[in-house]
Scaffold this motif. Structure first.
Motif, short mmCIF file in Angstrom:
data_model
loop_
_atom_site.label_atom_id
_atom_site.label_comp_id
_atom_site.label_asym_id
_atom_site.label_seq_id
_atom_site.Cartn_x
_atom_site.Cartn_y
_atom_site.Cartn_z
N VAL A 39 0.83 -1.20 0.00
CA VAL A 39 0.00 0.00 0.00
C VAL A 39 0.86 1.26 0.00
N PHE A 40 1.84 1.33 0.90
CA PHE A 40 2.58 2.57 1.11
C PHE A 40 3.74 2.77 0.13
N TYR A 41 4.25 1.69 -0.44
CA TYR A 41 5.39 1.84 -1.35
C TYR A 41 5.04 1.61 -2.82
N ILE A 42 3.85 1.08 -3.09
CA ILE A 42 3.47 0.82 -4.48
C ILE A 42 2.13 1.49 -4.82
N SER A 43 1.07 1.12 -4.10
CA SER A 43 -0.26 1.58 -4.48
C SER A 43 -0.45 3.09 -4.27
N ILE A 44 -0.12 3.59 -3.09
CA ILE A 44 -0.29 5.03 -2.83
C ILE A 44 0.61 5.87 -3.73
N PRO A 45 1.91 5.54 -3.89
CA PRO A 45 2.72 6.31 -4.84
C PRO A 45 2.16 6.30 -6.25
N ALA A 46 1.64 5.14 -6.71
CA ALA A 46 1.02 5.08 -8.03
C ALA A 46 -0.21 5.98 -8.09
N PHE A 47 -1.01 5.96 -7.04
CA PHE A 47 -2.22 6.80 -6.96
C PHE A 47 -1.84 8.28 -7.03
N LEU A 48 -0.85 8.67 -6.25
CA LEU A 48 -0.43 10.07 -6.23
C LEU A 48 0.17 10.50 -7.56
N ILE A 198 -6.67 3.93 -1.56
CA ILE A 198 -7.44 4.53 -0.47
C ILE A 198 -8.00 3.45 0.47
N ALA A 199 -8.66 2.44 -0.11
CA ALA A 199 -9.23 1.37 0.71
C ALA A 199 -8.13 0.63 1.45
N GLY A 200 -7.02 0.35 0.75
CA GLY A 200 -5.90 -0.35 1.38
C GLY A 200 -5.29 0.44 2.52
N ALA A 201 -5.14 1.74 2.31
CA ALA A 201 -4.55 2.59 3.34
C ALA A 201 -5.43 2.65 4.58
N LEU A 202 -6.75 2.77 4.38
CA LEU A 202 -7.67 2.80 5.52
C LEU A 202 -7.70 1.46 6.25
N PHE A 203 -7.63 0.38 5.49
CA PHE A 203 -7.61 -0.96 6.09
C PHE A 203 -6.36 -1.15 6.95
N VAL A 204 -5.21 -0.77 6.41
CA VAL A 204 -3.95 -0.89 7.15
C VAL A 204 -3.94 0.03 8.36
#
Length: 304
Positions: A39-48, A198-204
């Motif tokens: 989430v923090f090193y792949i998904s969120i950076p891709a989202f941003l 977003i969903a992954g970050a909230l879950f974590v």
């Protein structure tokens, strides 16, 4: 009140699912570590990166909006820094506590709350605001804390550059500025990676709340939580309304971002500097739990 709760409930639902998964040992610490890294090193950076590179920044950039948010943030940071510097006499502790009072979880909580309440069109403005958020507050904290801990400027720059949030935003901003058009297949791939952000970050976030303790540094954590959820958004509201006469939607957007709880990255900075980590861990938990009340109140007041 119903509409306000309807805005917040889906986000609480996802975070609660993460908390229950951790509390009931459905997910082990090893599982959560793997999910967190994705989430923090792949998904969120891709989202941003995707959203920053595609945002219509020319329409979102407003000096009045930026000043309405950052003048209160910097002002409160310096006030808290000065207060604790006079009280305890240590720059490092003062800087960490100032960070705890001002650093908002804009990406994981502020952004989804704002989009739920105001619509997806506010995302571009949010991305402009958060462009400097982590970099500015981390730079201030490392600079003041470095007075005692001999933190060198090369190390400060390195910590900022390798931060995945700052790096993704910077690269997305650069791509936007040069009007970079990625091949369709790459863009679609990045979009797929970004979808669970977003969903992954909230879950974590919910899962991690199970592991953080509230008791250590509880008195200081309560003070920082009050500053974070009540004082800072009030200052932002007053500045936006009476200082720059912003529109109601812009004011609500800035208040929601500033009323977001303390971000986990602030705790990681405190761990790195080896100061006040227990206090900031407690502040993350308290401010996250109490932010539900804060959001409901601000939405009810400013949406009426």
């Amino acid at each position: 009140m119903f509409n306000t709760l309807a805005i917040i409930f889906p986000l609480i639902f996802v975070a609660t699912a993460g908390y229950i998964s951790a509390a009931r040992s459905f997910l082990t610490a090893e599982h959560l570590s793997g999910i967190s890294r994705f989430v923090f090193y792949i998904s969120i950076p891709a989202f941003l990166f995707v959203n920053m590179s595609q945002a219509e920044l020319s329409k979102a950039v407003s000096l009045d909006v930026m000043l309405s948010f950052y003048l209160p943030v910097i002002g409160l940071y310096l006030l808290v820094l000065g207060f604790y510097r006079c009280r305890c006499g240590q720059w490092s502790i003062s800087a960490i506590r100032a960070l705890g009072a001002c650093y908002s979880n804009t990406v994981l909580i502020g952004l989804p709350i704002a989009m739920q309440a105001l619509g997806k069109h506010v995302a571009a403005t949010v991305f402009v605001i958060i462009t400097f958020h982590s970099a500015l507050l981390f730079l201030l904290t490392y600079s003041f804390a470095g007075k005692e801990q001999r933190v060198t400027w090369p190390n400060i720059i390195r910590q900022l550059v390798i931060n995945p949030v700052i790096l993704a935003i910077a690269l997305g901003l650069l791509a936007n500025a040069v009007n970079l058009a990625l091949p369709k297949v790459i863009n679609e791939g990045l979009t797929l990676l970004a979808e669970p952000a977003i969903a992954g970050a909230l879950f974590v976030l919910g899962a991690n709340l199970h592991h953080y303790q509230i008791k250590p540094g509880i008195k200081s954590a309560l003070t920082l939580t009050l500053l974070k959820l009540a004082v800072l958004p009030t200052l932002v509201y007053l500045t936006a309304t009476y200082g720059f006469a912003l529109a109601q939607e812009q004011t609500l957007l800035l208040v929601l971002l500033s009323a977001s709880p303390l971000g986990v990255n602030a705790y990681l900075v405190s761990k790195q500097l080896q100061r006040e980590s227990a206090t900031l861990a407690s502040t993350v938990v308290l401010s996250t739990l109490l932010s539900v009340v804060s959001f409901v109140l601000w939405l009810a007041v400013l949406s009426s």
